[in-house]
Scaffold this motif. Sequence first.
Motif, short mmCIF file in Angstrom:
data_model
loop_
_atom_site.label_atom_id
_atom_site.label_comp_id
_atom_site.label_asym_id
_atom_site.label_seq_id
_atom_site.Cartn_x
_atom_site.Cartn_y
_atom_site.Cartn_z
N ARG A 1 7.05 -2.73 1.51
CA ARG A 1 7.60 -1.82 1.37
C ARG A 1 7.17 -0.74 1.32
O ARG A 1 7.48 0.24 2.22
N LYS A 2 6.03 -0.69 1.57
CA LYS A 2 5.03 0.91 1.36
C LYS A 2 4.48 0.56 3.17
O LYS A 2 4.63 2.16 3.09
N GLU A 3 4.52 0.22 3.74
CA GLU A 3 4.35 -0.04 5.07
C GLU A 3 5.54 0.42 5.69
O GLU A 3 5.74 1.74 6.44
N LEU A 4 6.67 0.40 5.01
CA LEU A 4 7.83 0.93 5.65
C LEU A 4 7.93 1.73 5.57
O LEU A 4 8.80 3.34 6.32
N GLU A 5 8.40 2.43 4.42
CA GLU A 5 8.64 3.76 3.17
C GLU A 5 7.42 4.93 3.89
O GLU A 5 8.01 5.64 4.20
N GLU A 6 6.42 4.03 4.31
CA GLU A 6 5.16 5.36 5.05
C GLU A 6 5.55 5.74 6.54
O GLU A 6 6.34 7.32 6.41
#
Length: 334
Positions: free
Chosen positions: A201-206
């Motif tokens: 998720r962090k990769e997408l949100e960043e």
Amino acid sequence: MLCGIGLGLSISSFYAPQAQAREYRYTDSHLHYVDFLQYSQGMQALLRQMDKSNVDYAQIMGLGVVKKWQEDEPQKPQYLMADDARVYWYSATDELVARAVEQLPARQRARFFPFITGFNPTDMNAVDHIERMLTWHPGLFKGIGEVLLRHDDLTALTYGETPRANNKAMDRVYSLAAKHHLPVLIHSNITSVYHPDPIYRKELEEAVSRHPDTTFIWAHAGTSEAINREQYLKFLPSLVSELLQRYDNLYIDLSWSVLHPYILDDKNKPRGEWLSLIRKYPQRFTIGSDLIGYFDALGSTLEDYNPLLDALPTEVANDLARDNFLRLMGVSPR
């Protein structure tokens, strides 16, 4: 904590009596002109199926990789997983799409929205290929993608480092997309095949948060066939709801692996949480066939969405079936 989206509502509350069966016009928002061998049945075959299947418009793109035929394999592979040979990035896919579309008469050409996909998303030089295609074919390309990022089986066969949504090379692509007002369709799995939590998720949100002026279309809501074979992501509708609430520049592509088993249950009935979610964000979702090179199943693939469409208010259903993607392309639905 993930936001709730009315999970307690019964599915039956979303159904309204229908005086007669609805008939839909579609925009296919996720269509690959070629397969993993860069083969296509061709534009005339595609147009015949579109006319036959009430498909007025289609996003169209190549495939950013090609399957290698290794010399020790006695037969040419016909699909990505046909053997253990790897895949490699293939920029000529964009030229195949461009030539196919540009050879059409103007009236037919206007039905297509070509996207650029033939670049390595870990390469800082990727933006140069995109700029080159925009220069060579002025006004033709309307978006970027499907960018193949975390993609389980496919990623495992790809040379080089693992593509990620927040890779610095992709930052350059997103900035270029904003400059040229090009939406970016990204395939970025929300988790790995065997992990039950949204570890990516962090990769997408960043990516989405760092580029608020870039329009993102998240392919399959982060799901994949390989993930579906191993597990059911219970967190998915709540996570999608939270992301849509937080990021106005994020849209969700509901093609292929998210329709079954998430949106439709094993009896082919829409799940209440997804109906609630689409009603809450009626212009933030699109549907597509995700066909690759072969188009005979175009009509049946899009008609698979009809149980979902029939359970939505008419205006919302028509937006999902046809008009939402047109708006993303800057076209006013008629």
